[in-house]
Write a protein that holds these residues in place. Structure first.
Motif, mmCIF file in Angstrom:
data_model
loop_
_atom_site.group_PDB
_atom_site.id
_atom_site.type_symbol
_atom_site.label_atom_id
_atom_site.label_comp_id
_atom_site.label_asym_id
_atom_site.label_seq_id
_atom_site.Cartn_x
_atom_site.Cartn_y
_atom_site.Cartn_z
ATOM 1 N N SER A 223 0.832 -1.199 0.000
ATOM 2 C CA SER A 223 0.000 0.000 0.000
ATOM 3 C C SER A 223 0.871 1.254 0.000
ATOM 4 C CB SER A 223 -0.928 0.012 1.209
ATOM 5 O OG SER A 223 -1.813 -1.090 1.183
ATOM 6 N N ASP A 244 -2.981 -10.921 2.705
ATOM 7 C CA ASP A 244 -3.560 -11.164 1.387
ATOM 8 C C ASP A 244 -4.298 -9.951 0.846
ATOM 9 O OD1 ASP A 244 -3.935 -13.114 -0.716
ATOM 10 O OD2 ASP A 244 -6.066 -13.109 -0.192
ATOM 11 N N ALA A 245 -4.211 -8.822 1.536
ATOM 12 C CA ALA A 245 -4.930 -7.628 1.091
ATOM 13 C C ALA A 245 -4.047 -6.396 1.226
ATOM 14 C CB ALA A 245 -6.217 -7.440 1.900
#
Length: 321
Positions: A223, A244-245
């Motif tokens: 991110s 996983d995100a």
């Protein structure tokens, strides 16, 4: 033969006796010299992944380095790197004295890189090399950010980026693994000492923007890294060690015409894999791609397996003899 034998999915393999493979048409019998213990081995052996529950008992280990004993394709005595689908398909893997390998998954080695280093790099080196050269299309002179720089893929990626002509390589690494990233050749190592995306983005922005991000971790690091991409920048994800995100800004990606791409070694043809192994080990022999690893005897394979499961320390490489 002596081997690491997995009897129960989800448990470590144990050292013991196991039936030796018999030579077969279309396959090469290899005497194993070195084999790494890697996350994919644990995933295959877990019985909880999308790969399904492996039939037991079996010998895990998806890759290794050894010498050809019997083959109709490869000259006996040839030093080779090899791939096996152990845990993903019936059959035994590389954590043993002997391994039977399909002829097409055997790569003769002409370089002088040590067995242990060749085994440690293996598919991690392939992933880093192909993610940068093939998926990201890294061009000489571009600036590269490597996430998880102290891990196996990260270390290989730092060296691969330099070998491919990167102008500068910056790495993100946990404080305990920062020295490995520096030893691999990162000019700057940003410590991963926060879980705050904005804080990490600000730290990375001091050294960016980046044309290519090699990302084997995802999560907060990805991110933050996405916010430091240069115009036309590419973030290539090849793992989710940190989750996983990840969250990306649509405006940020669109304003830079940036791309988030996925990569897996499973998409490679045998020819691509062979070419990548050869390239990585040639650069390793020349000292351009480096990786920290620890060598353990086959009898201590359970300890190496548990250390990999804990995610601590450098890569474990098992020597059958």
């Amino acid at each position: 033969m002596r081997a690491a034998v997995l009897h129960t999915p989800g448990s470590p393999p144990s050292y013991g006796e196991h039936p030796a493979p018999e030579p077969a048409a279309g396959s090469t019998l290899v005497r194993v010299r070195a084999a790494p213990v890697v996350p994919l081995d644990l995933l295959c052996a877990s019985g909880t992944a999308y790969l399904g529950v492996p039939a037991t008992p079996y010998v895990p280990g998806g890759q290794g380095v050894g010498v050809v004993e019997v083959s109709e394709t490869h000259e006996p005595g040839t030093r080779v790197w090899f791939f096996t689908p152990a845990g993903m398909a019936p059959g035994d893997g590389s954590l043993a004295e002997l391994c039977l390998v399909p002829d097409g998954d055997v790569v003769p080695l002409e370089v002088t890189v040590p067995d242990d280093l060749a085994a440690a790099l293996g598919l991690s080196g392939v992933a880093a090399w192909m993610a940068l050269s093939w998926r990201a299309g890294l061009v000489a002179g571009e600036r590269v950010l490597v996430l998880g720089g102290g891990g196996a893929v990260g270390q290989a990626g730092i060296g691969a980026a330099h070998a491919l002509g990167a102008a500068q390589v910056v790495a993100v690494a946990r404080p305990g693994s920062a020295d490995r990233a520096r030893a691999a050749g990162a000019e700057v190592v940003v410590p991963l000492d926060t879980h705050d995306v904005d804080e990490l983005t600000a730290s990375l922005a001091q050294h960016g923007p980046f044309d290519v991000v090699l990302d084997p971790v995802f999560g907060v690091s990805a991110s933050a890294a996405a916010g430091t991409l240069a115009p036309g920048g590419r973030l290539v994800n090849l793992g989710g060690a940190s989750g996983d995100a990840a969250v990306f800004s649509s405006a940020g990606l669109r304003s830079r015409s940036a791309a988030v791409l996925g990569y897996t070694n499973n998409a490679l043809t045998p020819e691509q894999r062979t070419s990548a192994v050869t390239a990585v080990l040639e650069h390793a022999a020349a000292g351009r791609i480096r990786m920290a690893y620890d060598v353990v005897p086959l009898a201590d394979v359970e300890a190496a397996w548990l250390r990999q499961a804990a995610g601590t320390g450098s890569r474990g490489v098992v020597r059958p003899s």
